[in-house]
Scaffold this motif. Structure first.
Motif, PDB file in Angstrom:
ATOM      1  N   GLY A  49       0.798  -1.217   0.000  1.00 59.33           N
ATOM      2  CA  GLY A  49       0.000   0.000   0.000  1.00 59.33           C
ATOM      3  C   GLY A  49       0.828   1.263   0.000  1.00 59.33           C
ATOM      4  O   GLY A  49       0.630   2.167  -0.829  1.00 59.33           O
ATOM      5  N   ARG A  50       1.781   1.358   0.913  1.00 65.46           N
ATOM      6  CA  ARG A  50       2.584   2.573   1.025  1.00 65.46           C
ATOM      7  C   ARG A  50       3.557   2.706  -0.132  1.00 65.46           C
ATOM      8  O   ARG A  50       3.882   3.818  -0.563  1.00 65.46           O
ATOM      9  N   GLY A  51       4.029   1.573  -0.638  1.00 64.83           N
ATOM     10  CA  GLY A  51       4.918   1.623  -1.792  1.00 64.83           C
ATOM     11  C   GLY A  51       4.205   2.150  -3.018  1.00 64.83           C
ATOM     12  O   GLY A  51       4.759   2.954  -3.778  1.00 64.83           O
ATOM     13  N   LEU A  52       2.958   1.724  -3.215  1.00 63.59           N
ATOM     14  CA  LEU A  52       2.181   2.211  -4.358  1.00 63.59           C
ATOM     15  C   LEU A  52       1.908   3.699  -4.235  1.00 63.59           C
ATOM     16  O   LEU A  52       2.015   4.448  -5.216  1.00 63.59           O
ATOM     17  N   SER A  53       1.571   4.147  -3.036  1.00 67.54           N
ATOM     18  CA  SER A  53       1.338   5.574  -2.805  1.00 67.54           C
ATOM     19  C   SER A  53       2.601   6.390  -3.089  1.00 67.54           C
ATOM     20  O   SER A  53       2.534   7.470  -3.694  1.00 67.54           O
ATOM     21  N   MET A  54       3.755   5.881  -2.659  1.00 69.88           N
ATOM     22  CA  MET A  54       5.024   6.558  -2.898  1.00 69.88           C
ATOM     23  C   MET A  54       5.328   6.656  -4.389  1.00 69.88           C
ATOM     24  O   MET A  54       5.765   7.704  -4.889  1.00 69.88           O
ATOM     25  N   ILE A  55       5.073   5.586  -5.120  1.00 70.18           N
ATOM     26  CA  ILE A  55       5.357   5.566  -6.556  1.00 70.18           C
ATOM     27  C   ILE A  55       4.480   6.573  -7.296  1.00 70.18           C
ATOM     28  O   ILE A  55       4.966   7.340  -8.142  1.00 70.18           O
ATOM     29  N   PHE A  56       3.187   6.615  -6.980  1.00 66.49           N
ATOM     30  CA  PHE A  56       2.294   7.573  -7.630  1.00 66.49           C
ATOM     31  C   PHE A  56       2.722   9.008  -7.323  1.00 66.49           C
ATOM     32  O   PHE A  56       2.640   9.898  -8.178  1.00 66.49           O
ATOM     33  N   TYR A  57       3.178   9.231  -6.100  1.00 61.86           N
ATOM     34  CA  TYR A  57       3.600  10.570  -5.693  1.00 61.86           C
ATOM     35  C   TYR A  57       4.735  11.068  -6.572  1.00 61.86           C
ATOM     36  O   TYR A  57       4.719  12.202  -7.067  1.00 61.86           O
ATOM     37  N   TRP A  58       5.737  10.215  -6.796  1.00 61.59           N
ATOM     38  CA  TRP A  58       6.894  10.644  -7.575  1.00 61.59           C
ATOM     39  C   TRP A  58       6.638  10.633  -9.079  1.00 61.59           C
ATOM     40  O   TRP A  58       7.262  11.390  -9.827  1.00 61.59           O
ATOM     41  N   ILE A  59       5.719   9.794  -9.540  1.00 58.93           N
ATOM     42  CA  ILE A  59       5.346   9.842 -10.961  1.00 58.93           C
ATOM     43  C   ILE A  59       4.710  11.192 -11.279  1.00 58.93           C
ATOM     44  O   ILE A  59       4.998  11.819 -12.307  1.00 58.93           O
ATOM     45  N   VAL A  60       3.856  11.666 -10.378  1.00 59.03           N
ATOM     46  CA  VAL A  60       3.172  12.939 -10.584  1.00 59.03           C
ATOM     47  C   VAL A  60       4.156  14.101 -10.562  1.00 59.03           C
ATOM     48  O   VAL A  60       4.130  14.984 -11.432  1.00 59.03           O
ATOM     49  N   TYR A  61       5.045  14.106  -9.561  1.00 61.93           N
ATOM     50  CA  TYR A  61       5.910  15.270  -9.375  1.00 61.93           C
ATOM     51  C   TYR A  61       7.217  15.202 -10.149  1.00 61.93           C
ATOM     52  O   TYR A  61       7.936  16.203 -10.237  1.00 61.93           O
ATOM     53  N   ASN A  62       7.535  14.053 -10.718  1.00 57.79           N
ATOM     54  CA  ASN A  62       8.772  13.942 -11.469  1.00 57.79           C
ATOM     55  C   ASN A  62       8.786  14.872 -12.681  1.00 57.79           C
ATOM     56  O   ASN A  62       9.842  15.364 -13.098  1.00 57.79           O
ATOM     57  N   TRP A  63       7.613  15.161 -13.231  1.00 58.69           N
ATOM     58  CA  TRP A  63       7.550  16.046 -14.391  1.00 58.69           C
ATOM     59  C   TRP A  63       7.847  17.490 -13.993  1.00 58.69           C
ATOM     60  O   TRP A  63       8.355  18.267 -14.791  1.00 58.69           O
ATOM     61  N   LYS A  64       7.542  17.844 -12.760  1.00 57.44           N
ATOM     62  CA  LYS A  64       7.924  19.175 -12.273  1.00 57.44           C
ATOM     63  C   LYS A  64       9.439  19.297 -12.168  1.00 57.44           C
ATOM     64  O   LYS A  64      10.018  20.333 -12.485  1.00 57.44           O
TER      65      LYS A  64
ATOM     66  N   ILE B 262      15.852   6.274 -10.378  1.00 56.18           N
ATOM     67  CA  ILE B 262      15.445   5.814  -9.047  1.00 56.18           C
ATOM     68  C   ILE B 262      14.035   5.255  -9.082  1.00 56.18           C
ATOM     69  O   ILE B 262      13.738   4.220  -8.469  1.00 56.18           O
ATOM     70  N   LEU B 263      13.145   5.928  -9.813  1.00 57.03           N
ATOM     71  CA  LEU B 263      11.761   5.475  -9.912  1.00 57.03           C
ATOM     72  C   LEU B 263      11.675   4.116 -10.593  1.00 57.03           C
ATOM     73  O   LEU B 263      10.892   3.246 -10.177  1.00 57.03           O
ATOM     74  N   ILE B 264      12.481   3.898 -11.609  1.00 59.07           N
ATOM     75  CA  ILE B 264      12.504   2.596 -12.283  1.00 59.07           C
ATOM     76  C   ILE B 264      12.968   1.512 -11.317  1.00 59.07           C
ATOM     77  O   ILE B 264      12.389   0.408 -11.273  1.00 59.07           O
ATOM     78  N   LEU B 265      13.990   1.799 -10.535  1.00 59.86           N
ATOM     79  CA  LEU B 265      14.481   0.819  -9.563  1.00 59.86           C
ATOM     80  C   LEU B 265      13.421   0.489  -8.523  1.00 59.86           C
ATOM     81  O   LEU B 265      13.248  -0.675  -8.133  1.00 59.86           O
ATOM     82  N   ILE B 266      12.690   1.515  -8.094  1.00 58.99           N
ATOM     83  CA  ILE B 266      11.628   1.283  -7.109  1.00 58.99           C
ATOM     84  C   ILE B 266      10.490   0.470  -7.722  1.00 58.99           C
ATOM     85  O   ILE B 266       9.897  -0.388  -7.054  1.00 58.99           O
ATOM     86  N   LEU B 267      10.191   0.709  -8.982  1.00 58.97           N
ATOM     87  CA  LEU B 267       9.162  -0.077  -9.671  1.00 58.97           C
ATOM     88  C   LEU B 267       9.576  -1.549  -9.755  1.00 58.97           C
ATOM     89  O   LEU B 267       8.741  -2.450  -9.580  1.00 58.97           O
ATOM     90  N   LEU B 268      10.855  -1.797 -10.014  1.00 55.77           N
ATOM     91  CA  LEU B 268      11.345  -3.179 -10.041  1.00 55.77           C
ATOM     92  C   LEU B 268      11.214  -3.814  -8.659  1.00 55.77           C
ATOM     93  O   LEU B 268      10.820  -4.984  -8.537  1.00 55.77           O
ATOM     94  N   TRP B 269      11.571  -3.037  -7.635  1.00 54.77           N
ATOM     95  CA  TRP B 269      11.412  -3.535  -6.257  1.00 54.77           C
ATOM     96  C   TRP B 269       9.940  -3.815  -5.961  1.00 54.77           C
ATOM     97  O   TRP B 269       9.607  -4.855  -5.356  1.00 54.77           O
ATOM     98  N   TYR B 270       9.058  -2.951  -6.408  1.00 57.59           N
ATOM     99  CA  TYR B 270       7.629  -3.097  -6.123  1.00 57.59           C
ATOM    100  C   TYR B 270       7.053  -4.311  -6.843  1.00 57.59           C
ATOM    101  O   TYR B 270       6.126  -4.967  -6.333  1.00 57.59           O
ATOM    102  N   PHE B 271       7.583  -4.626  -8.012  1.00 61.67           N
ATOM    103  CA  PHE B 271       7.151  -5.832  -8.721  1.00 61.67           C
ATOM    104  C   PHE B 271       7.342  -7.049  -7.823  1.00 61.67           C
ATOM    105  O   PHE B 271       6.474  -7.931  -7.735  1.00 61.67           O
ATOM    106  N   GLY B 272       8.479  -7.099  -7.141  1.00 64.57           N
ATOM    107  CA  GLY B 272       8.726  -8.205  -6.224  1.00 64.57           C
ATOM    108  C   GLY B 272       7.758  -8.229  -5.060  1.00 64.57           C
ATOM    109  O   GLY B 272       7.362  -9.306  -4.595  1.00 64.57           O
TER     110      GLY B 272
END
Length: 356
Positions: A89-104, A119-129
């Motif tokens: 749950g918290r990992g998904l929330s963190m990922i959405f947060y940085w996807i939104v603000y990464n464009w800023k 970093i976001l790609i690495l976290i996505l790989l971690w989240y896949f696990g």
């Protein structure tokens, strides 16, 4: 003359005075050979603080410098140590947060955007696990076996996670992640900490981490000022410590109207303030705070994790001096983040700390 330096260190101090003992002390003793600097073999102790004492011999006087590190690792809520449901749950929330603000972030610096994207790609790989482990855990829940409907829905997903393609992919990903210069759990915990800090949200009824850390720095400053024996006070910060120290000093006031010196090494204030608007206000308040006499900011283009402190055109920046430092490090050390620690061993940076 007697000076106290309150050192707000970066993320992941493994013990009290970890960065002081392993980085700052060796740097001061080895990189300033032309200065007469000696370390007292005994720790210096005041109520609530234990640090290191240095003697700097001047032409006509001797300067005493006491350095106290602010330990805050015990306040960090690490995502990697939580159970699978919380990671999901918290990992998904963190990922959405940085996807939104990464464009800023992309608008202020392509280099920052590249870093945060990696970093976001690495976290996505971690989240896949995490997803694979969560589905595998569901497959072993005996209370779900009695429901044919649920089993018909979950069976393909759990099979995919336990023996199918998902599990095979995760084995490959986990093997790849082991070759990272930094452990993936460290990266996840660091980004999760930054997310919680910038969001300024409480978790499970506890105060926000931002408030806890500001109070921890305040305690250290209060301990030093209550000592009453120091002629000068300096707040030194490195990395994430610069974020915390800036946040604290924005509202700092001293009953004796004594100004302090503020030094930042390798902060991520620019990228962080792009994500959190409140941080821009804290920087502005810090610059306008009459109790902050001067602000020396050091950054390096070889340190991909930092930039100079951002100041909008309408703000007064007379007390802020940003100084670029060139490190002689390899491209690999820049990519891996090792260059982020070079401030502790740069003679220009250390000389400013001692002589400023």
């Amino acid at each position: 003359m007697k000076e106290a330096i309150i050192f707000v260190s970066g993320f992941d101090a493994q013990s009290q005075n970890y960065f002081l003992d392993n980085f700052l002390v060796p740097g001061l003793l080895t990189q300033l050979e032309d200065l007469d600097i000696k370390l007292d073999p005994e720790d210096v102790k005041i109520p609530g603080q234990t640090g290191k004492r240095f003697y700097h011999q001047l032409e006509t006087d001797r300067k005493i410098i006491d350095i106290y590190e602010v330990y805050w690792n015990d306040l960090v809520n690490r995502l990697s140590s939580q159970d699978t449901k919380q990671k999901l749950g918290r990992g998904l929330s963190m990922i959405f947060y940085w996807i939104v603000y990464n464009w800023k972030i992309a608008k202020i610096s392509p280099a920052f955007f590249f870093q945060t994207s990696i970093i976001l790609i690495l976290i996505l790989l971690w989240y896949f696990g995490i997803v694979v482990l969560f589905l595998a855990a569901i497959a072993n829940q005996p209370e779900l076996e009695s429901s044919t409907f649920i089993q018909n829905i979950l069976a393909p997903a759990t099979q995919w996670a336990t023996n199918g393609f998902g599990w095979q992919v995760w084995l490959v990903i986990s093997a790849v992640l082991t070759f990272l210069p930094l452990p993936i759990n460290f990266i996840v915990d660091l980004i999760y900490f930054l997310t919680c800090y910038l969001r300024n949200e409480s978790i499970k009824g506890t105060p926000p981490i931002r408030a806890l850390l500001r109070n921890r720095v305040k305690q250290s400053v209060d301990n030093v000022t209550s000592e009453g024996s120091y002629d000068k006070l300096t707040v030194l910060s490195h990395s994430m410590g610069g974020l915390i120290a800036t946040d604290f000093l924005a509202d700092y006031h001293d009953q004796q109207s004594q100004q302090l010196r503020f030094i930042t090494w390798g902060t991520a204030l620019e990228s962080s303030s792009t994500v959190a608007d409140w941080l821009k206000l804290e920087i502005k308040k810090c610059l306008e705070n009459p109790y902050v006499g001067c602000w020396d900011d050091f950054y390096s283009k070889q340190d991909w994790l930092c930039s100079k402190v951002p100041v909008i055109k309408s703000q007064s920046k007379s007390k802020l001096v940003s100084k670029h430092v060139s490190f002689k490090v390899s491209l690999f050390k820049q990519f891996s983040g090792e260059s982020h620690m070079e401030y502790f061993f740069d003679s220009k940076v250390l000389r400013n700390l001692i002589m400023g």
